[in-house]
Design an enzyme around this catalytic site. Structure first.
Site, PDB file in Angstrom:
ATOM      1  N   HIS A  82       0.842  -1.088   0.052  1.00 25.52           N
ATOM      2  CA  HIS A  82       0.049  -0.201  -0.104  1.00 25.52           C
ATOM      3  C   HIS A  82       0.882   1.255   0.012  1.00 25.52           C
ATOM      4  O   HIS A  82       1.732   1.253   0.821  1.00 25.52           O
ATOM      5  CB  HIS A  82      -1.043   0.048   1.188  1.00 25.52           C
ATOM      6  CG  HIS A  82      -1.644   1.411   1.302  1.00 25.52           C
ATOM      7  ND1 HIS A  82      -2.959   1.414   0.606  1.00 25.52           N
ATOM      8  CD2 HIS A  82      -1.366   2.335   2.013  1.00 25.52           C
ATOM      9  CE1 HIS A  82      -3.243   2.544   1.071  1.00 25.52           C
ATOM     10  NE2 HIS A  82      -2.613   3.232   1.877  1.00 25.52           N
ATOM     11  N   ARG A 168     -13.326  14.265   9.534  1.00 23.82           N
ATOM     12  CA  ARG A 168     -12.098  14.942   9.634  1.00 23.82           C
ATOM     13  C   ARG A 168     -11.909  15.924   8.684  1.00 23.82           C
ATOM     14  O   ARG A 168     -11.260  17.044   8.877  1.00 23.82           O
ATOM     15  CB  ARG A 168     -11.155  13.810   9.719  1.00 23.82           C
ATOM     16  CG  ARG A 168     -11.017  12.816  10.882  1.00 23.82           C
ATOM     17  CD  ARG A 168     -10.316  11.730  10.741  1.00 23.82           C
ATOM     18  NE  ARG A 168      -8.822  11.940  10.446  1.00 23.82           N
ATOM     19  CZ  ARG A 168      -8.121  10.962   9.751  1.00 23.82           C
ATOM     20  NH1 ARG A 168      -8.734  10.023   9.297  1.00 23.82           N
ATOM     21  NH2 ARG A 168      -6.892  11.363   9.387  1.00 23.82           N
ATOM     22  N   LYS A 187      -8.209  -0.268   6.631  1.00 29.76           N
ATOM     23  CA  LYS A 187      -8.528  -0.726   5.535  1.00 29.76           C
ATOM     24  C   LYS A 187      -7.592  -1.809   5.012  1.00 29.76           C
ATOM     25  O   LYS A 187      -8.285  -2.689   4.271  1.00 29.76           O
ATOM     26  CB  LYS A 187      -8.693   0.481   4.271  1.00 29.76           C
ATOM     27  CG  LYS A 187      -9.523   1.510   4.495  1.00 29.76           C
ATOM     28  CD  LYS A 187      -9.498   2.556   3.706  1.00 29.76           C
ATOM     29  CE  LYS A 187      -8.674   3.723   4.264  1.00 29.76           C
ATOM     30  NZ  LYS A 187      -8.806   4.886   4.077  1.00 29.76           N
TER      31      LYS A 187
HETATM   32  N1  URA Z   1      -5.397   8.210   3.506  1.00 30.43           N
HETATM   33  C1  URA Z   1      -6.270   7.595   4.356  1.00 30.43           C
HETATM   34  O1  URA Z   1      -6.743   6.607   3.987  1.00 30.43           O
HETATM   35  N2  URA Z   1      -6.555   7.984   5.653  1.00 30.43           N
HETATM   36  C2  URA Z   1      -6.030   9.359   6.351  1.00 30.43           C
HETATM   37  O2  URA Z   1      -6.267   9.502   7.064  1.00 30.43           O
HETATM   38  C3  URA Z   1      -5.008  10.089   5.214  1.00 30.43           C
HETATM   39  C4  URA Z   1      -4.675   9.497   3.910  1.00 30.43           C
END
Ligand code: URA
Length: 436
Positions: A82, A168, A187
């Site tokens: 990732h 956020r 994730k």
């Molecule tokens: N990418 C994400 O998936 N989450 C974050 O908080 C920042 C970047």
């Protein structure tokens, strides 16, 4: 339990228990806790932070808020990679086939381009017919059969993160280390692989602008991954200039094919070799990084990795002839060479602006619904450290629209800094974080 009490606790810098964190994540996901309370809580986290146990608990609660992909029907240790998002990053298209051709299963969920950064799914859709919308059963069958499959991220994956991230974004609470790390890792954990290799970018084109911030994020994510029982490594890599020479979907796919033919630019080669080596190490295919690098060189040299890309493209409905004959890909109708106006050295680039130049050309999405033009983008001829004489071509812009091209030229020129004093080329790999 009351959300009010949790906000108060965090306001006073106290640590929350796992049960309290689950209460807040589950309550918010179900719509039982309102946005205004969660906003206050997130702001308290920004001021007082979260400790290691809280960060892990938050990650697990978000990962388990939706579907946890069950990859147990795939034989062997599954490896995933990732990236935190970059410009010109086509590594998944190269290292996926490399690692799979060496027998390690790669069952990957990828995303689309976002803002100035590109996405693997958009790049893969450059192959006519290619689809990432395959069923879970087909996904598992493909990985068992040929060791590689890539699907798009589903809405059922970590829905708590989706909802929290949106909040956020509008409450100025994105840039907090524990919140970023738990968001990304929730994730990855839900996506089910046993081995997670993270590529944490640092620099002007990255989320983290400095090496120190990128290192802290890398260390936090490695701790979460290992704490959750997954073998996790993080490579910290430079994003003060695009990776490789190409930026833009088809242009990047062609560069990836070149790389699988053994002709990768040095930085792209370093990135793929390092990330893929840790995937092989984590999956116990090798005992040492040096052994991994030898195998990876051989799989490119023999053509096995390129054949694996063709097999994978075909299995997901794409036309694999494009792998062997990349001239089949359509081209943009206009090209423009950006030339050096004076002699000197390229000393720095604003990589985010370069990503936005590609977006202005039509290669990225201005809104979620925008259609992207797969043919446009930028091909660099010179990168940081290069000596320029007047009229040297720095890059070629590929476009289909004159107005967009004019806007892109100005944007691109402003993003490149040329100075008289020589400047050293910058290394791409800045560090690796293993179990800490
Ligand atoms: N990418 C994400 O998936 N989450 C974050 O908080 C920042 C970047």
């Amino acid at each position: 339990m009351r959300m009010y009490d949790l906000i108060m606790k965090k306001k006073h810098g106290e640590a929350l228990s796992e049960a309290e964190i689950r209460f807040f994540v589950n309550g918010y996901t179900k719509g039982e806790i309102p946005d205004y309370q969660v906003s206050a809580f997130l702001m308290a986290v920004c001021f007082n932070g979260m400790d290691e146990a809280e960060t892990l608990a938050l990650t697990m609660a978000m990962a388990e808020s939706g579907e946890m992909l069950d990859l147990s029907a795939i034989h062997g240790l599954k490896a995933d990679k990732h990236s935190t998002g970059g410009v010109g990053d086509k590594t998944s298209l190269i290292l996926g086939p490399m690692v799979a051709s060496l027998g390690v299963p790669v069952a990957k969920m990828s995303g689309r381009g976002l803002g100035h950064t590109g996405g693997t799914i958009d790049k893969l859709e450059s192959f006519p017919g290619f689809s990432v919308s395959i069923s879970n059963e087909q996904f598992i069958r493909n990985v068992n059969h040929m060791k590689l499959a890539i699907i798009g991220q589903t809405a059922e994956l970590a829905p708590a993160d989706k909802k929290l991230y949106a909040l956020r974004d509008v409450t100025a609470t994105v840039d907090q280390l524990s919140l970023i790390a738990s968001s990304i890792m929730s994730k990855k954990l839900a996506a089910g692989s046993d081995v997670i290799v993270l590529d944490v970018k640092a620099g002007s084109g990255a989320f983290m602008k400095t090496f120190e911030d990128a290192k802290r994020l890398a260390e936090t994510m490695v701790k979460i991954g290992n704490g959750a029982g997954r073998r996790t490594y993080a490579v910290i890599s430079d994003m003060n200039q695009p990776l490789g020479f190409a930026v833009g979907n088809i242009l990047e796919v062609k560069e990836a094919i070149e790389a699988l033919n053994g002709r990768a630019p040095e930085d792209l080669n370093d990135a793929c070799m390092t990330l893929a080596s840790y995937m092989l190490l984590g999956a116990e295919r090798v005992k040492e990084i040096t052994e991994a690098k030898e195998l990876l060189c051989e799989t490119v040299r023999s053509g096995a990795a390129l054949r694996k890309l063709a097999e994978f493209v075909k299995a997901q409905g794409g036309d694999e002839r494009y792998v062997y004959e990349p001239d089949r890909f359509p081209k943009a109708s206009l090209t423009y060479e950006v030339k050096a106006e004076t002699e000197g050295y390229i000393t720095s680039m604003n990589t985010e602006e370069i990503g936005l130049t590609s977006l202005v050309l039509g290669g990225g999405r201005e809104t979620k619904e925008s259609e992207i033009d797969l043919t446009v983008g930028i091909v660099f001829k010179k990168k940081i450290g290069a000596k320029l004489t007047k009229d040297d071509t720095i890059a070629v812009l590929h476009a289909n629209d004159r107005e967009r091209l004019t806007a892109a030229i100005t944007r691109f020129q402003n993003a490149i800094r040329i100075e008289q004093a020589p400047c050293e080329p910058i290394p791409h790999i800045l560090g690796v974080v293993e179990q800490s």
